[in-house]
Design an enzyme around this catalytic site. Structure first.
Site, PDB file in Angstrom:
ATOM      1  N   GLU A 124      -9.399  12.147  12.279  1.00  0.00           N
ATOM      2  CA  GLU A 124      -8.623  10.975  12.708  1.00  0.00           C
ATOM      3  C   GLU A 124      -7.763  11.253  13.937  1.00  0.00           C
ATOM      4  O   GLU A 124      -6.842  12.072  13.902  1.00  0.00           O
ATOM      5  CB  GLU A 124      -7.741  10.479  11.566  1.00  0.00           C
ATOM      6  CG  GLU A 124      -7.009   9.183  11.888  1.00  0.00           C
ATOM      7  CD  GLU A 124      -6.387   8.530  10.680  1.00  0.00           C
ATOM      8  OE1 GLU A 124      -5.792   7.446  10.832  1.00  0.00           O
ATOM      9  OE2 GLU A 124      -6.477   9.106   9.574  1.00  0.00           O
TER      10      GLU A 124
ATOM     11  N   LYS B 114       0.857  -1.184   0.000  1.00  0.00           N
ATOM     12  CA  LYS B 114       0.000   0.000   0.000  1.00  0.00           C
ATOM     13  C   LYS B 114       0.890   1.230   0.000  1.00  0.00           C
ATOM     14  O   LYS B 114       1.957   1.241   0.628  1.00  0.00           O
ATOM     15  CB  LYS B 114      -0.906   0.031   1.237  1.00  0.00           C
ATOM     16  CG  LYS B 114      -1.711   1.324   1.380  1.00  0.00           C
ATOM     17  CD  LYS B 114      -2.508   1.393   2.669  1.00  0.00           C
ATOM     18  CE  LYS B 114      -3.211   2.737   2.790  1.00  0.00           C
ATOM     19  NZ  LYS B 114      -4.003   2.850   4.036  1.00  0.00           N
TER      20      LYS B 114
END
Length: 398
Positions: free
Chosen positions: A197, A142
């Protein structure tokens, strides 16, 4: 003189009053835990190449010895390991309970904007394809690729009004404004945003992290959003992307905790512009007195998570340096505060912008994994720009 006469009650402030009192140069941070507004600079925290947590602990101890009643270290840290940081011990700290309601700021400025994407959308899509080739070759699992939108107004941007709009639009977000002026800046520079977040929070021996990875744009149509939430919960691509992040966050916190609770599956949380897969991880510290276990120490150990970098980390950092034409600066770094005894909160610096006079630089990123589609990742970054574009009243610029 009695002991009680020496104890001064802690001032009680209202969240809305602290937001209204924010001026450029101050530090502002709000969350569901409360609001912190700090002014002045008692000391700069300069870790050099060493531990930021250790430098912060030393600065806090010195500030307490100098008579500061409620010393904290507050500020922001950039994305890359060699990125700049802006950490200080403020002279004055004021706190309030979490904001329940914030009055609307005044009418918009009516500014005229020009927008320059960096890179152009077609070049960003090409960078996604190049990242997919690296993933296909087995070099990465990723990588998060970001792009920049540089906006220029016909008048200076008033950061307090921008901050107020961000807080009003999403009171549940981690809203922040930090002075990050650097040598050579033509005017004061502020980092401002409303992140969804939480990187890490500490209260006593309890720590919480809430990584987000795997996203879908919010439509505003209830039926369409139900469908998008269901698709996100079932998406192998998004669940796999999220699993990378949650697993690494749990592994890092596990080094410091005697107990750790990690849910089996993520939930879906929403912001005004996005839906995100979310895992709330909680733990109990083994050695809360260790500076490495302070909120800043834990944040330092976690940063950067796969949510903003990739897997493996070293390869992802190299790919980001090769594929992104713009230096991220403070974007995808961390912002927050740590107190004398280690408590504090640090959020991931997303949904943010750097504001300097008439210029605003926004960044948005998307996690690229096997199965990613360049057009979809481009659309995701455009949707993520929406938080700041709405607050700036230039939504069409994306």
């Amino acid at each position: 003189m009695s002991i009680s006469a020496l104890v001064r009650p802690r001032p009680v402030h209202q969240a809305a009053d602290l937001l209204a009192a924010y001026l450029p140069g101050s530090f502002f941070f709000s969350s569901a835990r409360g609001v912190l507004l700090a002014d002045g600079v008692h000391a700069h925290v300069r870790p050099g190449d060493g531990s930021k947590a250790l430098a912060a602990a030393e600065a806090l101890a010195a500030a307490r010895a100098a008579g500061l009643p409620d010393p904290v270290v507050a500020g922001a840290v950039g994305f890359r390991p060699d990125a700049p940081s802006s950490l200080v011990v403020p002279s004055v700290v004021r706190r309030a309970d979490a904001a329940s309601e914030v009055s609307a700021p005044g009418a918009g400025s009516g500014a005229v904007w020009t927008a320059v994407p960096r890179p152009e959308p077609a070049r960003y899509a090409d960078a996604v394809r190049r990242a997919l080739r690296l993933i296909g070759d087995g070099d990465l699992r990723k990588v998060v690729l970001a792009r920049c939108l540089e906006l220029t107004s016909d008048a200076p941007v008033w950061v307090p009004a921008l901050l107020a709009r961000l807080v009003r639009a999403d009171p549940a977000a981690y809203a922040f404004a930090v002075d990050v002026t650097a040598p050579g800046d033509p005017a004061p520079r502020a980092l401002v945003g409303a992140s969804p977040e939480l990187l890490v929070s500490r209260r006593g021996t309890t720590v919480v992290a809430n990584p987000l990875a795997g996203s879908a744009p919010r439509s505003g149509d209830e039926a369409v959003d139900r469908e998008r939430i269901a698709r996100l919960r079932a998406s192998a691509k998004d669940l796999g992307e999220h699993a990378h992040t949650a697993a690494q966050v749990a592994e890092v916190l596990g080094r410091f905790c005697v107990d750790l609770e990690v849910p089996d599956r993520p939930e879906v949380i929403g912001t005004p512009t996005m839906w995100h897969l979310s895992t709330r991880i909680t733990g109990r510290l083994a050695d809360p007195g260790d500076p490495a276990c302070s909120a800043l120490g834990l944040a330092e150990a976690l940063h950067p998570t796969p949510a903003v970098c990739g897997v493996p980390q070293a390869g992802a950092l190299a790919a980001i340096a090769a594929l992104e034409p713009e230096d991220r600066g403070y974007y995808a770094g961390m912002v927050g505060w740590t107190g004398l005894h280690g408590d504090g909160e640090w959020a991931v610096t997303i949904r943010s912008a750097e504001v300097c006079a008439r210029t605003v630089r926004l960044f948005a990123g998307a996690g690229i994994v096997e199965g990613s589609d360049p057009a979809a990742e481009l659309a995701e970054t455009a949707a993520k720009f929406g938080t700041l574009l709405r607050a700036l009243e230039v939504e069409e610029a994306a």
